[in-house]
Design a protein around this motif. Structure first.
Motif, short mmCIF file in Angstrom:
data_model
loop_
_atom_site.label_atom_id
_atom_site.label_comp_id
_atom_site.label_asym_id
_atom_site.label_seq_id
_atom_site.Cartn_x
_atom_site.Cartn_y
_atom_site.Cartn_z
N UNK A 1 15.13 -12.86 40.71
CA UNK A 1 13.89 -13.65 40.79
C UNK A 1 13.18 -13.73 39.45
N UNK A 2 13.42 -12.76 38.56
CA UNK A 2 12.79 -12.79 37.24
C UNK A 2 13.24 -14.00 36.42
N UNK A 3 14.39 -14.58 36.79
CA UNK A 3 14.89 -15.76 36.08
C UNK A 3 14.01 -16.98 36.29
N UNK A 4 13.20 -16.97 37.36
CA UNK A 4 12.33 -18.13 37.62
C UNK A 4 10.86 -17.76 37.43
N UNK A 5 10.61 -16.75 36.59
CA UNK A 5 9.25 -16.46 36.17
C UNK A 5 8.52 -15.42 36.99
N UNK A 6 9.21 -14.69 37.87
CA UNK A 6 8.56 -13.64 38.65
C UNK A 6 8.42 -12.40 37.77
N UNK A 7 7.17 -12.00 37.52
CA UNK A 7 6.94 -10.85 36.65
C UNK A 7 7.16 -9.55 37.41
N UNK A 8 7.50 -8.50 36.65
CA UNK A 8 7.76 -7.20 37.24
C UNK A 8 8.85 -6.49 36.48
N UNK A 9 9.49 -5.54 37.13
CA UNK A 9 10.53 -4.75 36.47
C UNK A 9 11.79 -5.57 36.17
N UNK A 10 11.95 -6.70 36.86
CA UNK A 10 13.13 -7.52 36.62
C UNK A 10 13.13 -8.22 35.28
N UNK A 11 11.94 -8.62 34.80
CA UNK A 11 11.87 -9.35 33.54
C UNK A 11 12.35 -8.53 32.33
N UNK A 12 11.92 -7.25 32.19
CA UNK A 12 12.46 -6.45 31.08
C UNK A 12 13.98 -6.25 31.18
N UNK A 13 14.49 -6.15 32.41
CA UNK A 13 15.94 -6.02 32.58
C UNK A 13 16.63 -7.28 32.09
N UNK A 14 16.09 -8.44 32.47
CA UNK A 14 16.67 -9.71 32.02
C UNK A 14 16.57 -9.85 30.50
N UNK A 15 15.44 -9.44 29.95
CA UNK A 15 15.25 -9.46 28.49
C UNK A 15 16.25 -8.54 27.80
N UNK A 16 16.48 -7.37 28.41
CA UNK A 16 17.43 -6.42 27.84
C UNK A 16 18.86 -6.97 27.85
N UNK A 17 19.19 -7.72 28.90
CA UNK A 17 20.52 -8.34 28.97
C UNK A 17 20.68 -9.40 27.87
N UNK A 18 19.64 -10.22 27.72
CA UNK A 18 19.70 -11.31 26.74
C UNK A 18 19.74 -10.80 25.29
N UNK A 19 19.04 -9.68 25.04
CA UNK A 19 18.92 -9.16 23.67
C UNK A 19 19.72 -7.88 23.41
N UNK A 20 20.46 -7.44 24.44
CA UNK A 20 21.29 -6.23 24.33
C UNK A 20 20.45 -5.00 23.98
N UNK A 21 19.32 -4.85 24.71
CA UNK A 21 18.48 -3.66 24.56
C UNK A 21 18.91 -2.67 25.64
N UNK A 22 19.78 -1.75 25.26
CA UNK A 22 20.36 -0.82 26.25
C UNK A 22 19.29 0.05 26.90
N UNK A 23 18.43 0.67 26.08
CA UNK A 23 17.45 1.63 26.60
C UNK A 23 16.45 0.94 27.53
N UNK A 24 15.95 -0.23 27.11
CA UNK A 24 15.00 -0.96 27.95
C UNK A 24 15.60 -1.30 29.31
#
Length: 294
Positions: free
Chosen positions: A236-259
């Motif tokens: 759901x974070x892919x369509x702008x739902x804020x929460x814990x999903x957005x940092x996970x999606x950001x981490x996938x896109x930018x390869x932030x392992x720890x985040x």
């Protein structure tokens, strides 16, 4: 007609059909999109209100409230202390606000699934014909890839909270419906005959006999609904739902392992808290039901 032409004809027909359906759906969204969005505005207002309450309130007060809810459901010191430690760690590592947004989202989606799912489950339990009609729809909802749900809701509502709630509810509601239906159908026939002997109406039987006895099974449906809602958070974070999903999606896109790992663990912690609390409550209901009607 040459057999060689057959596949190409099939592809052309499929393309024409697809274009027709896509065009019709786009026309539908233009004509009724705003009306449907207004229809869901109370749900959006409720989600925003709950989210603001959890975020703007002092964190010790919110922590105390959440821990009190866990204890009220589980009546277990171990689960309550574990939940408090998990929430404190989430706050310590700077994920408190995103976690509150996720909890608000899951709470609203679960309540919506309960309000919609229980009546449908009751309807299924009262008619084999209705059950045979709804079961294939539930099978489709459970097997359809979760990303597919995002396409129609985004076309109608755009990005934001409302399409996120709708997509999560569609994904999470089937266990709620199935287990409500199952719980009512498993009620002992002798108990129902005794209710008939006392002159109970169909409504009285449902409210006073069937639903109380089916409550442990319904509670299992609520548990599964919560778990599936949390599983849908990242999607759901892919369509702008804020929460814990957005940092996970950001981490996938930018390869932030720890985040990614930290926010993923926060989702797991919330899932475990909800799971343990609702399971413990379901077991208590089961014991109470066996004591009363055993």
């Amino acid at each position: 007609m040459d057999w060689v032409d057959f596949p190409s004809m099939g592809r052309r027909d499929l393309r024409d059909l697809r274009l027709t359906i896509d065009g019709g759906f786009k026309e539908f969204t233009r004509a009724y999109g705003e009306t449907l969005e207004n229809l869901f505005s109370p749900l959006k207002a409720f989600l925003i209100g709950l989210e603001n309450l959890l975020i703007s309130s002092p964190w010790p007060l919110v922590l105390l409230g959440l821990v009190a809810i866990v204890f009220a459901l589980s009546r277990s010191i171990k689960i309550t202390v574990g939940s408090a430690i998990a929430l404190l760690l989430i706050g310590y590592f700077g994920m408190w606000e995103d976690t509150m947004r996720t909890i608000a989202m899951v709470a609203v989606c679960t309540l919506t699934a309960i309000v919609v799912g229980i009546p449908i489950g009751i309807l299924m339990s009262r008619s084999d014909r209705v059950q045979s009609f709804i079961n294939p729809i539930l099978d489709l909802m459970q097997t359809m890839p979760s990303f597919v749900y995002l396409i129609p809701v985004v076309m109608i509502f755009g990005l934001g909270k409302v399409p996120g709630v709708i997509a999560v509810v569609i994904y999470a509601i089937p266990p709620m419906i199935r287990l409500t239906n199952l719980g009512i159908r498993l009620v002992n026939k002798d108990v129902l005959e005794a209710a008939d002997a006392f002159g109970s109406s169909a409504w009285q039987k449902l409210v006073n006999v069937q639903l109380p006895l089916a409550l442990p099974t319904i509670m299992a449906g609520i548990n599964q609904c919560i778990m599936m809602s949390l599983a849908m958070v990242v999607v759901a974070s892919m369509i702008g739902v804020k929460g814990l999903g957005q940092p996970v999606l950001q981490a996938i896109n930018n390869q932030y392992f720890t985040m990614g790992v930290m926010n993923g663990l926060a989702i797991v912690a919330i899932a475990i808290i909800f799971d343990r609390a609702t399971q413990a409550y379901g077991k208590r209901l089961q014991k109470h039901s066996e004591t009363v009607h055993g």
